[in-house]
Design a protein around this motif. Structure first.
Motif, PDB file in Angstrom:
ATOM      1  N   GLN A   1       0.839  -1.191   0.000  1.00 41.03           N
ATOM      2  CA  GLN A   1       0.000   0.000   0.000  1.00 41.03           C
ATOM      3  C   GLN A   1       0.878   1.247   0.000  1.00 41.03           C
ATOM      4  N   VAL A   2       0.512   2.185  -0.845  1.00 42.89           N
ATOM      5  CA  VAL A   2       1.248   3.440  -0.947  1.00 42.89           C
ATOM      6  C   VAL A   2       0.347   4.579  -0.515  1.00 42.89           C
ATOM      7  N   GLN A   3       0.893   5.467   0.266  1.00 44.62           N
ATOM      8  CA  GLN A   3       0.154   6.658   0.691  1.00 44.62           C
ATOM      9  C   GLN A   3       0.926   7.905   0.316  1.00 44.62           C
ATOM     10  N   ALA A  23       4.776  13.662   0.481  1.00 44.12           N
ATOM     11  CA  ALA A  23       5.644  12.550   0.848  1.00 44.12           C
ATOM     12  C   ALA A  23       4.944  11.227   0.564  1.00 44.12           C
ATOM     13  N   ALA A  24       5.634  10.367  -0.144  1.00 47.18           N
ATOM     14  CA  ALA A  24       5.107   9.039  -0.438  1.00 47.18           C
ATOM     15  C   ALA A  24       5.678   8.045   0.566  1.00 47.18           C
ATOM     16  N   SER A  25       4.818   7.175   1.062  1.00 56.41           N
ATOM     17  CA  SER A  25       5.257   6.161   2.017  1.00 56.41           C
ATOM     18  C   SER A  25       4.572   4.841   1.721  1.00 56.41           C
ATOM     19  N   LEU A 104      -0.804   4.623 -10.844  1.00 53.71           N
ATOM     20  CA  LEU A 104      -0.894   5.976 -10.310  1.00 53.71           C
ATOM     21  C   LEU A 104      -1.475   5.973  -8.901  1.00 53.71           C
ATOM     22  N   TYR A 105      -0.877   6.784  -8.072  1.00 55.12           N
ATOM     23  CA  TYR A 105      -1.355   6.982  -6.710  1.00 55.12           C
ATOM     24  C   TYR A 105      -1.608   8.476  -6.520  1.00 55.12           C
ATOM     25  N   TRP A 106      -2.623   8.788  -5.712  1.00 61.27           N
ATOM     26  CA  TRP A 106      -3.012  10.177  -5.505  1.00 61.27           C
ATOM     27  C   TRP A 106      -3.057  10.519  -4.031  1.00 61.27           C
ATOM     28  N   GLY A 107      -2.710  11.772  -3.747  1.00 57.06           N
ATOM     29  CA  GLY A 107      -2.895  12.280  -2.407  1.00 57.06           C
ATOM     30  C   GLY A 107      -4.323  12.757  -2.209  1.00 57.06           C
ATOM     31  N   GLN A 108      -4.604  13.199  -0.994  1.00 63.21           N
ATOM     32  CA  GLN A 108      -5.970  13.595  -0.655  1.00 63.21           C
ATOM     33  C   GLN A 108      -6.278  15.028  -1.070  1.00 63.21           C
TER      34      GLN A 108
END
Length: 116
Positions: A1-3, A23-25, A104-108
């Motif tokens: 899982q990426v946040q 910041a990606a974690s 692709l991952y997105w922030g809030q």
């Protein structure tokens, strides 16, 4: 899982500056690129700036000369330094990450409001 966790938004007067961070974690195998989109009320989400892991950058015409995108690969963090802000820059700014296999991952999202 990426946040992806964004920070740095807020209220600023016209002509002012802000610095956004993202910041990606989590389980990150690789990062092809990171960047920022924004969405103003009643408008479609639009590209602001992107940066590849190797450092190549791309900017929307509206951002050229005013915004600077940078990346800290060691921290998996992308920054957007914004200056000469105008009310037209008011929007929710979303960070994204292009990871392994092009996923692709997105922030809030973080709100940027430019107003006197």
């Amino acid at each position: 899982q990426v946040q992806l966790v964004e920070s740095g938004g807020g209220l600023v007067q016209p002509g002012g500056s802000l610095r956004l961070s993202c910041a990606a974690s989590g389980t990150i195998f690789s990062i092809n690129a990171m960047g920022w989109y924004r969405q103003a009320p009643g408008k479609q989400r639009e590209l602001v700036a992107t940066i590849e892991s190797g450092g190549d950058t791309n900017y929307a015409d509206s951002a050229k000369g005013r915004f600077t995108i940078s990346i800290d690969n060691a921290k998996n963090t992308v920054y957007l330094q914004m200056s000469s802000l105008s009310p037209g820059d008011t929007a929710v700014y979303y960070c994204y990450m292009d990871g392994l296999g092009g996923r692709l991952y997105w922030g809030q999202g973080t709100q940027v409001t430019v107003s006197s």
